[in-house]
Write a protein that holds these residues in place. Structure first.
Motif, PDB file in Angstrom:
ATOM      1  N   HIS A 186       0.861  -1.187   0.000  1.00  0.00           N
ATOM      2  CA  HIS A 186       0.000   0.000   0.000  1.00  0.00           C
ATOM      3  C   HIS A 186       0.898   1.238   0.000  1.00  0.00           C
ATOM      4  O   HIS A 186       1.691   1.441   0.922  1.00  0.00           O
ATOM      5  N   GLU A 188       1.827   5.209   0.157  1.00  0.00           N
ATOM      6  CA  GLU A 188       1.424   6.564   0.551  1.00  0.00           C
ATOM      7  C   GLU A 188       1.953   7.478  -0.555  1.00  0.00           C
ATOM      8  O   GLU A 188       3.077   7.974  -0.505  1.00  0.00           O
ATOM      9  N   GLY A 200       5.535   6.776   1.970  1.00  0.00           N
ATOM     10  CA  GLY A 200       5.397   5.636   2.850  1.00  0.00           C
ATOM     11  C   GLY A 200       5.072   4.404   2.025  1.00  0.00           C
ATOM     12  O   GLY A 200       4.442   4.514   0.970  1.00  0.00           O
ATOM     13  N   ARG A 202       3.508   0.733   2.960  1.00  0.00           N
ATOM     14  CA  ARG A 202       2.959  -0.075   4.055  1.00  0.00           C
ATOM     15  C   ARG A 202       2.571  -1.465   3.562  1.00  0.00           C
ATOM     16  O   ARG A 202       2.087  -1.619   2.442  1.00  0.00           O
ATOM     17  N   GLU A 207      -3.010   0.736   7.392  1.00  0.00           N
ATOM     18  CA  GLU A 207      -2.566   0.694   8.793  1.00  0.00           C
ATOM     19  C   GLU A 207      -1.351  -0.208   8.985  1.00  0.00           C
ATOM     20  O   GLU A 207      -0.910  -0.418  10.112  1.00  0.00           O
ATOM     21  N   GLY A 208      -0.819  -0.756   7.911  1.00  0.00           N
ATOM     22  CA  GLY A 208       0.294  -1.693   8.028  1.00  0.00           C
ATOM     23  C   GLY A 208       1.605  -1.011   8.357  1.00  0.00           C
ATOM     24  O   GLY A 208       1.712   0.218   8.427  1.00  0.00           O
ATOM     25  N   GLU A 209       2.630  -1.830   8.548  1.00  0.00           N
ATOM     26  CA  GLU A 209       3.964  -1.325   8.894  1.00  0.00           C
ATOM     27  C   GLU A 209       4.559  -0.572   7.707  1.00  0.00           C
ATOM     28  O   GLU A 209       4.499  -1.042   6.568  1.00  0.00           O
ATOM     29  N   ASP A 210       5.158   0.587   7.999  1.00  0.00           N
ATOM     30  CA  ASP A 210       5.833   1.366   6.959  1.00  0.00           C
ATOM     31  C   ASP A 210       7.260   0.841   6.785  1.00  0.00           C
ATOM     32  O   ASP A 210       8.079   0.937   7.701  1.00  0.00           O
TER      33      ASP A 210
END
Length: 421
Positions: A186, A188, A200, A202, A207-210
């Motif tokens: 995902h 950003e 970013g 993710r 909401e996942g880890e960057d």
């Protein structure tokens, strides 16, 4: 479902058809209509399209026509992928700005403005005819400059979303480096069309880890090499810029390079001639490898996912698209068109919240957004003064002497396409 492609004779089209065939479970297509006034190209492309679908066992019917109104009638979605003036106009866009010491490029700077002036009136006419023939159809714009063209469509009240393949290209590249499925990545993704940064990356969703710091640390050299920027620039940005940012971050270097090599348009024109020869081979039933060099990588996946989401057939719930700002970037007006991650569905595209961007990005975004507003005014209303104002506002130009000289050249090279000239 019926999908109509305006500019269906493009050498891009087999890429799209291949994606439609492979992703049939995402977008259940019943009819594909390829629309193009160039009957010779359309016959070649249409024949290959049928063979690609047949090879992969896809049941959709392929229709070709030069009649726009007939072709879009009853369509659920209409994809725009046209080039007003062809590669000949593109080659001019890439050359005459160099005479003034400015970058020559088909979507950025003075060349990009010329393309917008040629394109926007044609697209708006097409969109009005789509509205009459299929009032509920979604228009997916892949025609450059996507941000300006999409804003023109939205301001005229059309059901439209803009699409570019830059984001999906990064998604696929990052997925390969990270060893995960593309759908797990995902982005950003922040900015305007052809003026974006990946701030970013993710895993698993918004909401996942960057993992962008990891990507820059472990793969910064490879990423910088692909963008033709120094590694230290990516490290200082803390982000991955689109390759179009090189026109801003290394403008003078790009101008000097461009003066010593043939325009990209000449290379593409030769490639298109070869591709059309290949498309005419009745034994060819898949997209040729040469098409990858033409550009538009992963265009088909992005287009299929977007059409599926807009038509309620499925598709990814989050996609990078061009749509109204609507307060997403607070320093831009609501009716600016931005390119960001959005929640996409039958009601259209709704941008996801974006953390307040670094002033390093925000300042350039704001300036180019102002240029795009002036560019659209020039495209819709015409006039040398409006062209001059847009050029003067562009951060790659910005001096009245350059803007005056570029206005003269732009009008001289595009008279046949400008009703007011």
């Amino acid at each position: 479902m019926k999908l109509a492609v305006v500019g269906g004779g493009s050498t891009y089209t087999p890429e799209l058809v291949d994606g439609l065939a492979r992703l049939r479970d995402v977008l259940p297509l019943g009819e594909l209509v390829l629309i193009d006034p160039a009957a010779d190209r359309l016959e070649l492309v249409g024949g290959l399209a049928r063979r690609i679908l047949a090879r992969q066992g896809h049941p959709a019917a392929v229709t070709t026509t030069g009649d726009l109104d007939d072709g879009v009638a009853g369509a659920d979605a209409v994809l725009l992928q046209l080039r007003v003036g062809g590669q000949a106009a593109r080659e001019q866009d890439e050359t005459w700005p160099l005479e003034c010491g400015c970058v020559g490029q088909e979507t950025t700077g003075a060349g990009g403005l010329a393309k917008a002036l040629r394109t926007v009136p044609v697209v708006l006419d097409i969109a009005e005819r789509v509205r009459r023939a299929s009032p509920r159809a979604w228009i997916i714009d892949f025609t450059n400059p996507v941000g300006i063209v999409t804003r023109a469509l939205l301001q005229a009240g059309h059901r439209a979303v803009g699409l570019c393949n830059v984001a999906i290209g990064f998604q696929r590249r990052f997925a390969g480096l990270l060893g995960v499925a593309p759908g797990e990545v995902h982005l950003e993704h922040l900015g305007l069309n052809h003026l974006t940064w990946e701030t970013g990356v993710r895993i698993g969703g918004p909401e996942g880890e960057d993992v962008l710091p990891e990507l820059l640390s472990e793969h910064g050299d490879a990423l910088a090499g692909a963008l033709r920027l120094p590694r230290r620039i990516l490290d200082r940005l803390g982000a991955v810029p689109s390759y179009y940012l090189r026109y801003f971050y290394a403008h003078d270097e790009v101008v000097e390079e461009s003066r010593t090599r043939p325009p990209r348009a000449a290379e593409v024109a030769a490639m298109e001639r070869r591709l059309l020869e290949m498309y005419g081979d009745p034994a060819l039933d898949e997209k040729p490898e040469l098409l990858a060099a033409r550009g538009g990588a992963y265009y088909s996946e992005a287009a299929v996912e977007l059409a599926a989401a807009l038509l309620g057939a499925g598709g990814s719930p989050y996609q990078v698209v061009n749509t109204y700002n609507d307060g997403t970037l607070p320093f831009l007006p609501d009716d600016a068109v931005i390119e960001v991650q959005a929640a996409v569905g039958p009601g259209g595209a709704r941008p996801l919240p974006v953390p307040g961007p670094d002033p390093l990005y925000a300042g350039l975004i704001a300036q180019v957004a102002a240029y795009e507003r002036l560019a659209l005014e020039a495209a819709v209303r015409g006039g040398r003064d409006r062209v001059f104002r847009a050029l003067l506002a562009h951060p790659l130009i910005g001096q009245y002497g350059y803007a005056e000289a570029l206005t003269d050249r732009l009008v001289a090279h595009n008279t046949e396409h400008l009703a007011w000239a």
